[in-house]
Design a protein around this motif. Sequence first.
Motif, PDB file in Angstrom:
ATOM      1  N   HIS A 162     -34.958 -11.787 111.992  1.00 42.91           N
ATOM      2  CA  HIS A 162     -34.614 -12.307 110.657  1.00 42.91           C
ATOM      3  C   HIS A 162     -33.587 -13.435 110.767  1.00 42.91           C
ATOM      4  O   HIS A 162     -33.734 -14.486 110.113  1.00 42.91           O
ATOM      5  CB  HIS A 162     -34.065 -11.189 109.787  1.00 42.91           C
ATOM      6  N   LEU A 163     -32.565 -13.251 111.588  1.00 42.48           N
ATOM      7  CA  LEU A 163     -31.538 -14.285 111.737  1.00 42.48           C
ATOM      8  C   LEU A 163     -32.125 -15.542 112.363  1.00 42.48           C
ATOM      9  O   LEU A 163     -31.792 -16.660 111.967  1.00 42.48           O
ATOM     10  CB  LEU A 163     -30.383 -13.756 112.589  1.00 42.48           C
ATOM     11  N   ALA A 164     -32.990 -15.355 113.350  1.00 41.43           N
ATOM     12  CA  ALA A 164     -33.593 -16.520 113.994  1.00 41.43           C
ATOM     13  C   ALA A 164     -34.460 -17.295 113.013  1.00 41.43           C
ATOM     14  O   ALA A 164     -34.428 -18.531 112.968  1.00 41.43           O
ATOM     15  CB  ALA A 164     -34.415 -16.074 115.198  1.00 41.43           C
ATOM     16  N   ASP A 165     -35.240 -16.568 112.207  1.00 45.18           N
ATOM     17  CA  ASP A 165     -36.110 -17.246 111.234  1.00 45.18           C
ATOM     18  C   ASP A 165     -35.298 -17.984 110.176  1.00 45.18           C
ATOM     19  O   ASP A 165     -35.639 -19.103 109.786  1.00 45.18           O
ATOM     20  CB  ASP A 165     -37.031 -16.228 110.559  1.00 45.18           C
ATOM     21  N   SER A 166     -34.213 -17.359 109.709  1.00 44.61           N
ATOM     22  CA  SER A 166     -33.428 -17.966 108.631  1.00 44.61           C
ATOM     23  C   SER A 166     -32.644 -19.171 109.100  1.00 44.61           C
ATOM     24  O   SER A 166     -32.241 -20.007 108.290  1.00 44.61           O
ATOM     25  CB  SER A 166     -32.470 -16.937 108.018  1.00 44.61           C
TER      26      SER A 166
END
Length: 664
Positions: A162-166
């Motif tokens: 999630h952090l990488a995508d955001s």
Amino acid sequence: MANRLADATSPYLLQHADNPVDWWEWEPAAFEEARRRDVPIMLSVGYAACHWCHVMAHESFEDEATAAYLNEHFVSIKVDREERPDVDAVYMAATTAMTGQGGWPMTVVLDHDGNPFFAGTYFPDQPRQGMPAFTQVLQALSDAWVNRGEEVRRVADNVRRHLADSSVASAPSGDRQVDIAAVIETLAGEFDPMAGGFGGAPKFPPSMVLEFLRRVAAGPEPDSRVAHMLNRTVAAMARGGMYDQLGGGFARYAVDRGWVVPHFEKMLYDNAQLVGLYARLAGDGSALGARIARESADWMIRELGTPEGAFASALDADSEGVEGKFYVWTPAELVEVLGEEDGAWAAQVLDVTTEGTFEHGASTLQLRHEPDDQERLARVRARLLEARGSRVRPARDDKVVAAWNGLAISGLVDAGILLHEQSYVDAALAAGELLVRLHLRDGRLVRVSRDGVAGRHAGVLEDYGCVANGFLSLAQATADGRWLSRATTLLDTALAEFRADDGGFYDTAADAETLVSRPRDPADNASPSGTSSMIHALVTAHALTGEGRYRTAAEEALATLAPLMTKAPRFAGWSLAAAVTMAEGPLEVAVVGPAGEARDALADRARRLPGAVVVVADEPSAGKAPDIPLLSGRTAVDGRPAAYVCRGFVCERPVTDPDDLPRG
């Protein structure tokens, strides 16, 4: 016995140096130790002036039993969010995603690769108000690590993805323009017509949104709602309890809708911006703006100035272990200092009641209406300020943050120029020289220094944008091209190291420490985002140099923010202010000629133009090298000072009469 934090430079970390917790700083060795022992990492993030950080420290980190459990079952890392905004940004994003809210102290538990699998904020020492005790949380997490490892790995992997995508943003599709009229409608819908400001409690000073409104109000098609939102809010903030009615300066935010009770910590970044805002309002003719800008600039220099010439980060909310004790008064205390007659008068004028507006029957000081007897008010305020000086003062976080000192430089330059107070410009120059001396190394910035010693952490995007803006302010105030050269060096570094493929910016450099994600947050918070500060600096650099690549970079970065500006304008005020100015400008004004009243009159009128870039000099280079291109070829007209007004380096004929300058 002191722990590892005894060698830290951060005042926040030093506050924890005597804890029984076996703290580590954020460093590879801490993660290696966690792997060696096969225990999770407990990351605690806060800052020196944070009231609830102090509470959690006292309840849990100073407690021997809690510390013993932490030391046995975790590796504990303490981070100063102001020193490591990159670490803070990554794990605040995780905390918000996992819990729906964020704040400090921030408590995050990580695996050995830094992936979070639990996040929260403050936890009490005993179960309270629906919150579990901190020790209960720790025991549950340790049990999960030992007995439910597969579940922990699954959660950590989901959060990591999630952090990488955001953090990977792409260029927005569709219309990349911003409808300013629609933005104003949104803000009008969120405006508090009774108390000023936007939304409900708590209320933070919306400095950047207010500057956006100020620029719109000065435009060719004024909207009465815009002026009302601006004027109502700046007056409510300045007259309420969030403003220090005795010493000047603003607290970080008000806990109530009506700006009565602040969270009493006073931050450099807030006051730096507000000094500039109120000074610009003074330039528009506001007497209240002039008073607040002057009082707050004086406070900032007096109470945050460091021996090295820069500005400390903050004053604590607490003194003697009690929040707000330094600032609040009872009617009896007013009488004790002022006598019966003046004490009763002061209680009425400053809204000090027998019931109290704060805690334990004490009141914050407010000045909702100006009394007729201004001399009496000045006398009363001076006597109360003197008496307050004998109280125990809140602690000061004396680290120097590059970005916030850049904001202070810009604010003080505006105050110095618009209030005709050279000492403010001198203070800004001293801070600029300190940044050059300690924070600027081979075109790269160091984030913090303390006691004249540079820290080890690299600057982030907001440091480059805010310091560049500060240097550009000094270039305009002094006509000294060295400040322009220093600013463009920083901008060139930022364009090379921070820029994203879509024209926006990451918050950390390409060669910065690799975290679980590369932070990229374009939203303004209490201070300008790195991206919005860069946009302003790039626009000003183009105005002073004529180099089109700076303007192009600003336009491309602004385009990536179109969705944010449209959907959440309260978090894009600084970008919106840039958008208003960039629509047709900014105006570039060179004022040249012999010093004196005639030149001052031209300069004063030019500097009141919202967003204008103005340089004043005797001659094109003022005898200083390198030159400022905006001044190139500009001369007096028939021996009289002249103003050259340009847009995009296309100039109108020079004028010698201030009345011939544009009015907005």
